[in-house]
Design a protein around this motif. Structure first.
Motif, PDB file in Angstrom:
ATOM      1  N   SER A 187     -17.495  -2.581   0.309  1.00 26.94           N
ATOM      2  CA  SER A 187     -17.528  -1.593  -0.769  1.00 26.94           C
ATOM      3  C   SER A 187     -16.108  -1.411  -1.290  1.00 26.94           C
ATOM      4  N   LEU A 188     -15.818  -1.995  -2.443  1.00 30.71           N
ATOM      5  CA  LEU A 188     -14.453  -2.019  -2.983  1.00 30.71           C
ATOM      6  C   LEU A 188     -14.444  -1.450  -4.389  1.00 30.71           C
ATOM      7  N   TYR A 189     -13.605  -0.463  -4.594  1.00 30.59           N
ATOM      8  CA  TYR A 189     -13.381   0.103  -5.912  1.00 30.59           C
ATOM      9  C   TYR A 189     -11.926  -0.180  -6.313  1.00 30.59           C
ATOM     10  N   HIS A 190     -11.695  -0.194  -7.608  1.00 33.02           N
ATOM     11  CA  HIS A 190     -10.353  -0.412  -8.153  1.00 33.02           C
ATOM     12  C   HIS A 190      -9.808  -1.772  -7.708  1.00 33.02           C
ATOM     13  N   ILE A 191     -10.620  -2.804  -7.909  1.00 36.82           N
ATOM     14  CA  ILE A 191     -10.194  -4.152  -7.550  1.00 36.82           C
ATOM     15  C   ILE A 191      -9.194  -4.669  -8.579  1.00 36.82           C
ATOM     16  N   LYS A 192      -8.147  -5.297  -8.067  1.00 33.78           N
ATOM     17  CA  LYS A 192      -7.120  -5.882  -8.919  1.00 33.78           C
ATOM     18  C   LYS A 192      -7.146  -7.400  -8.806  1.00 33.78           C
ATOM     19  N   THR A 193      -6.396  -8.051  -9.687  1.00 32.25           N
ATOM     20  CA  THR A 193      -6.304  -9.501  -9.626  1.00 32.25           C
ATOM     21  C   THR A 193      -5.659  -9.917  -8.309  1.00 32.25           C
ATOM     22  N   GLY A 194      -6.280 -10.856  -7.622  1.00 33.48           N
ATOM     23  CA  GLY A 194      -5.760 -11.291  -6.333  1.00 33.48           C
ATOM     24  C   GLY A 194      -5.910 -10.248  -5.249  1.00 33.48           C
ATOM     25  N   ASP A 195      -6.934  -9.407  -5.347  1.00 24.32           N
ATOM     26  CA  ASP A 195      -7.138  -8.351  -4.360  1.00 24.32           C
ATOM     27  C   ASP A 195      -7.240  -8.951  -2.962  1.00 24.32           C
ATOM     28  N   THR A 196      -6.506  -8.346  -2.022  1.00 25.43           N
ATOM     29  CA  THR A 196      -6.501  -8.856  -0.649  1.00 25.43           C
ATOM     30  C   THR A 196      -7.886  -8.771  -0.035  1.00 25.43           C
ATOM     31  N   ALA A 197      -8.612  -7.691  -0.353  1.00 27.84           N
ATOM     32  CA  ALA A 197      -9.924  -7.514   0.256  1.00 27.84           C
ATOM     33  C   ALA A 197     -10.912  -8.570  -0.206  1.00 27.84           C
ATOM     34  N   LEU A 198     -10.729  -9.112  -1.430  1.00 33.81           N
ATOM     35  CA  LEU A 198     -11.633 -10.148  -1.903  1.00 33.81           C
ATOM     36  C   LEU A 198     -11.505 -11.437  -1.111  1.00 33.81           C
ATOM     37  N   ALA A 199     -10.405 -11.576  -0.364  1.00 33.79           N
ATOM     38  CA  ALA A 199     -10.263 -12.765   0.484  1.00 33.79           C
ATOM     39  C   ALA A 199     -11.367 -12.831   1.528  1.00 33.79           C
ATOM     40  N   ILE A 200     -11.957 -11.696   1.847  1.00 36.47           N
ATOM     41  CA  ILE A 200     -13.069 -11.692   2.798  1.00 36.47           C
ATOM     42  C   ILE A 200     -14.230 -12.511   2.254  1.00 36.47           C
ATOM     43  N   LEU A 201     -14.560 -12.357   0.975  1.00 33.22           N
ATOM     44  CA  LEU A 201     -15.675 -13.082   0.389  1.00 33.22           C
ATOM     45  C   LEU A 201     -15.398 -14.576   0.280  1.00 33.22           C
TER      46      LEU A 201
END
Length: 577
Positions: free
Chosen positions: A239-253
């Motif tokens: 559950s991620l809000y305020h995602i930015k370009t190159g978000d670290t949390a998106l590395a999980i996906l």
């Protein structure tokens, strides 16, 4: 003639003497009367003094008795307090003795003889928690309790700690709250590293939540150690809000998920207050791979994000979509061959129609379309689009509007293609004309003689509401026509086995009774036909009659079931009457 006022400062004259004597007589009479009244009052005072003296004596005696009783009370209270203190101290001595006895007898306790493997298995049930269903209660005490429960079990005693450390499945639930990491990063680092180390090779249940952007920089220290272990992740909540370009949390996906079976994804490139204005496709550059994913929840993503996830999940069986948004880029059309159940909730018309155009589910069996009853057009149009490539639909739930006439043609055109539909649930508000149109499309065949949804057995209207001027007899007539059509048409249309009536429908019991009577009449017609065929030798077999529930429940009507079994052919024909 007025009386002359006498001058008492002068000696009396002969003329004044009679008047003075008369006045003296009057005054003397007053003095005598006052003297008599005083004597009577003094006698009354004497009597009152006597009564008061007796009362004072009684009061003195009562006060003396009260003080004596009070002295006895305080003495008894002091004794009672002393006895109570002795009881309390004695109870403490007893409790301590019992505790010491428990310590002495501990080696003989059954739990001491319980194998560590069994004890560890019990601990697994203690920490069993479905992360994928807990996203709506992220801040609840229950989630926090489950987050630290493995550590609490391991700190009870050395035996429990040993048992907990032997079972790696106890440590497989990793719950990371990015909003809390800013204040206590060291604690969260220890938490994540400890769980990863103690979980061994067990399948992981991972949840990562971040609703604010203040912890964006801190995530690297928590996400990076987690990535090498995601190959054994079985369920994921992101559950991620305020995602930015190159978000670290998106590395999980972007990680490889060969074991992932369940996922709940909320990915928005805006803060919570501006969530509806976000249209960026946050998964546009992600490299997704979910070969074993079977259960998926997606919220607030775009249609392009949905297509990206579906492309990476060829084994998906159950999909729930909520509050999807328009896409900034139109993806290529996609066909998913494995999905069986689809739920779409609170999705606007434009992204919903976009899903219908771009994504086809050729094996879909269960479809649920929920949302505001004021805007049903998008749901009805999606339903119409989806039925073109989904011939296996058996169960549909649809929320529609009170203006049923406006969508009846589109809905009827879609239902014509649902030849295998077994059950349909409506959530609607019907006015007079809308109910008439609804009953017409279900209660009469088309121009070519075919009936709408010929396999329909369950019609659920329990969540519908009817306007006070609706003609409820239309429902009775509709069920009656379908029931007799099934008998007369030789099974080309199935009987309605169950009709769930609206909860707040007026004369519900009366309508249910009439429906049962019409159903029973159709059943009797069918039974007589079978008996006539058997007597004439046209059918050789065994006739079994199952009466079922002929009475009406509070909200539903049930038909009896006539089943003819043919042992010679080895086939069973079922007729719902």
């Amino acid at each position: 003639m007025p009386t002359l006022e006498l001058d008492t400062g002068l000696p009396a004259t002969d003329a004044d003497t009679p008047a003075i004597l008369a006045r003296i007589a009057v005054q003397q009479a007053k003095i005598d009367a006052s003297a008599d009244a005083l004597a009577a009052a003094e006698r009354s005072l004497t009597d009152a003094d006597s009564v008061f003296a007796e009362s004072e004596a009684r009061m003195d005696a009562a006060e003396a008795a009260y003080h004596a009783a009070l002295d006895i009370y305080w003495a008894d209270k002091k004794v009672h307090a002393a006895v109570k203190d002795r009881v309390s101290s004695t109870r403490q001595i007893l409790d301590e003795a019992v505790r010491q006895m428990a310590v002495v007898r501990a080696p003989f306790h059954p739990i001491r003889r319980t194998p560590l493997e069994v004890l560890g298995r019990i601990f697994e049930f203690c920490v069993d928690f479905e992360f994928c269903t807990a996203l709506s209660v992220v801040k609840s005490a229950e989630v926090k309790m489950h987050r630290w429960q493995p550590f609490q079990l391991a700190r009870i005693c050395r035996l429990w700690r040993h048992a907990a450390l032997l079972r790696s499945d106890i440590w497989c639930n990793i719950d990371l709250d990015g909003d809390l990491m800013y204040d206590n990063g060291g604690k969260w680092s220890y938490y994540a590293s400890t769980l990863l180390a103690r979980s061994g090779n067990s399948l992981l249940n991972v949840r990562f939540v971040r609703h604010f952007s203040s912890t964006y920089i801190l995530e690297q220290r928590f996400v990076a150690p987690l990535l090498p272990h995601l190959h054994r992740c079985a369920s994921l909540v992101l559950s991620l809000y305020h995602i930015k370009t190159g978000d670290t949390a998106l590395a999980i996906l972007n990680a490889h998920f060969p074991a992932l079976c369940k996922m709940h994804l909320v990915a928005v490139n805006a803060p919570v207050r501006n969530i509806r204005d976000a249209v960026l496709d946050v998964l546009a550059d992600a490299k997704l791979d979910f070969p074993r994913l079977t259960d998926l929840n997606i919220e607030w993503c775009t249609v392009s994000d949905l297509v990206s996830v579906l492309t990476a999940a060829p084994s998906l069986q159950t999909l729930r979509l909520k509050s999807l948004r328009e896409t900034s880029a139109i993806p290529k059309p996609f066909v998913h061959p494995a999905l069986r159940a689809l739920t779409i909730e609170d999705v606007d018309a434009i992204p919903l129609i976009g899903i219908g155009i771009l994504v086809q589910f050729t094996r879909l069996e269960r479809l649920i379309l929920r949302g505001s009853p004021c805007k049903p057009e998008g749901r009805v149009h999606y339903f119409a689009l989806s039925t073109r490539k989904t011939p296996f639909l058996t169960h549909i739930t649809l929320t529609i509007d009170h203006n049923f006439n406006d969508i009846s043609n589109t809905l009827q055109g879609a239902l014509v293609r649902c030849s295998n539909l077994h059950r349909i649930d409506f959530v609607a508000f019907f006015y007079y004309a809308g109910l008439i149109e609804f009953c017409n499309i279900w209660g009469q065949p088309s121009d070519d003689g075919t009936w709408l949804c010929p396999s329909l057995a369950v019609l659920d209207l329990s969540k519908c509401r009817l306007h006070y001027n609706c003609d409820v007899q239309r429902l009775v007539s509709m069920v009656e026509r379908r029931s007799f059509a099934a008998v007369e048409d030789g099974g080309q249309v199935a009987k309605l086995a169950v009709v769930h009536l609206p909860y707040d429908m007026k004369s519900r019991d009366s309508v249910a009774s009439q429906i049962n009577l019409s159903i029973s009449a159709a059943a009797l017609t069918l039974l007589l036909g079978f008996l006539r065929a058997i007597r004439m030798g046209e059918h050789r077999g065994m006739l079994h009659l199952y009466h079922g529930q002929s009475s009406v429940g509070r909200y539903s009507c049930y038909n009896p079931l006539l089943r003819v079994e043919s042992p010679e052919a080895g086939e069973t024909g079922s007729y719902l009457a």
